[in-house]
Motif scaffolding. Sequence first.
Motif, PDB file in Angstrom:
ATOM      1  N   ASP A 109      13.936  59.772  91.540  1.00  0.00           N
ATOM      2  CA  ASP A 109      12.798  58.905  91.237  1.00  0.00           C
ATOM      3  C   ASP A 109      13.318  57.535  90.823  1.00  0.00           C
ATOM      4  N   ARG A 110      12.878  56.499  91.507  1.00  0.00           N
ATOM      5  CA  ARG A 110      13.358  55.142  91.253  1.00  0.00           C
ATOM      6  C   ARG A 110      12.609  54.447  90.119  1.00  0.00           C
ATOM      7  N   ASN A 111      11.641  55.105  89.534  1.00  0.00           N
ATOM      8  CA  ASN A 111      10.791  54.466  88.535  1.00  0.00           C
ATOM      9  C   ASN A 111      11.112  54.866  87.103  1.00  0.00           C
ATOM     10  N   VAL A 112      11.963  55.853  86.915  1.00  0.00           N
ATOM     11  CA  VAL A 112      12.298  56.314  85.568  1.00  0.00           C
ATOM     12  C   VAL A 112      13.783  56.614  85.477  1.00  0.00           C
ATOM     13  N   GLY A 113      14.306  56.500  84.268  1.00  0.00           N
ATOM     14  CA  GLY A 113      15.685  56.902  84.037  1.00  0.00           C
ATOM     15  C   GLY A 113      16.703  56.049  84.767  1.00  0.00           C
ATOM     16  N   ILE A 114      17.873  56.628  84.978  1.00  0.00           N
ATOM     17  CA  ILE A 114      18.993  55.949  85.634  1.00  0.00           C
ATOM     18  C   ILE A 114      18.781  55.968  87.141  1.00  0.00           C
ATOM     19  N   THR A 115      18.971  54.851  87.769  1.00  0.00           N
ATOM     20  CA  THR A 115      18.744  54.762  89.221  1.00  0.00           C
ATOM     21  C   THR A 115      19.957  54.226  89.980  1.00  0.00           C
ATOM     22  N   LYS A 116      21.080  54.061  89.302  1.00  0.00           N
ATOM     23  CA  LYS A 116      22.284  53.526  89.937  1.00  0.00           C
ATOM     24  C   LYS A 116      23.289  54.658  90.113  1.00  0.00           C
ATOM     25  N   PHE A 117      23.682  54.901  91.373  1.00  0.00           N
ATOM     26  CA  PHE A 117      24.528  56.043  91.690  1.00  0.00           C
ATOM     27  C   PHE A 117      25.637  55.640  92.660  1.00  0.00           C
ATOM     28  N   LYS A 118      26.658  56.470  92.708  1.00  0.00           N
ATOM     29  CA  LYS A 118      27.707  56.314  93.705  1.00  0.00           C
ATOM     30  C   LYS A 118      27.234  56.923  95.029  1.00  0.00           C
TER      31      LYS A 118
END
Length: 428
Positions: free
Chosen positions: A83-92
């Motif tokens: 989900d791009r709207n909550v929490g951490i959204t940056k990943f490898k």
Amino acid sequence: MTHFVRIKLLIVPMAVTAYGADLGGPVTFSKDVVPILERSCQNCHRPGSIAPMSLLTYKEARPWARSIKEKVVRRQMPPWHIDRNVGITKFKDDPSLTDQEIATIAAWVDQGAPEGNPGDLPPARRFSDLDKWHIGQPDLIISMPKPYRLKAKGGDEFYDIDVDPGFTEDRYISAVETKPDSGFKVVHHATTNLIEDPDDPAGLFLNEYAVGKNADLFPENAGRLIRAGSRIHFNLHLHPDGEETPVQVSVAFKFFPKSVVPKYVTFTQHMGEVYDLDIPAGQVVRSDGYFRLQKPALISAFQPHFHTRGKAQCMEAIYPDVRPDSARPGPAETETLSCVSDYQFGWSITYPYADDVAPLLPAGTVIHVTTWHDNTDHNKFNPNPKNWAGYGQRTIDEMSFAWVSLYYLDEADFQQRVLARTAKTGSR
């Protein structure tokens, strides 16, 4: 300073028309669409890979244009359901499309899916057998000695076999991935364990493949030790699909250089598992599980795990009380770490956090895992919405937990990392 998030989960797919905007000019397959497909789609959508159709050429892609638009606009493809709207959204290693890329594909389809000038095509992406590995070219691949032949019909089957890869010295691994070489459609999961002691046939958990899973990539200076003499135990859970299928599974490693001993020992384990699942027919049901961190920890990856009725899962940190001596300590401080809010069965994806945002959590933090199962006829993956479902190993049963990758820190290291991150970003 910690940023806290409270959410109300809404399982609502994005409208297909949301990206139908005019980009201000003609959009063609050759010039605009192929670069997107090469980056995020073709590794699966090519002959011999797991996707049902190839998207290497215009002739192959054109019949699927409307379906491609619908899948990318709903963010069902490429599979990356965070989900791009909550929490951490940056990943490898995030293969998902940007809003601009989705708008480009939508505009191409809306304009009639033109081919354009073949002279605009970029150089064709070239593939090899090693491209199936998310860890890149492995240093070592260990395979079952021969395929297991799964019968065409019947109940789930389980198959176990040990393989001696001939490890003559201790080695640390920086990445590991388990993957079917054949039989993708029938492999519910395949786990690999390290057998270090002949008197301990169960061994130590190493890695897991579930339908559609990618790889475990460990953070910098963190790894797993494989001791000399260790054997690899393969455990396969197979689900017949109507035709006899040869099933072959391999596990691949990337090693640290022989002279390097990583500072941190990383591992992956269940968190928030719920065994007493009660999922009545025709209902959407929430379950909650918990896991307490005994030491400070860095969480490096999150992967929801459920079966065909799984619909969504969130992982939250409940922090220990920072005012233990107060007569009125106040409510627990919480932070939503990650959510998958529109899970698609067939894609048990591991989400590896980028190093600069991987959760740093103090000792005593409780990991709260909230899971939703959809046992209604609105869930197209539901094998039978008229039946009750509960916990079990079979594909038609259910599970509820998160695979979480992490390593522990001593208190001094943890505090130093928190100070460094706070100074750099303003938050932990």
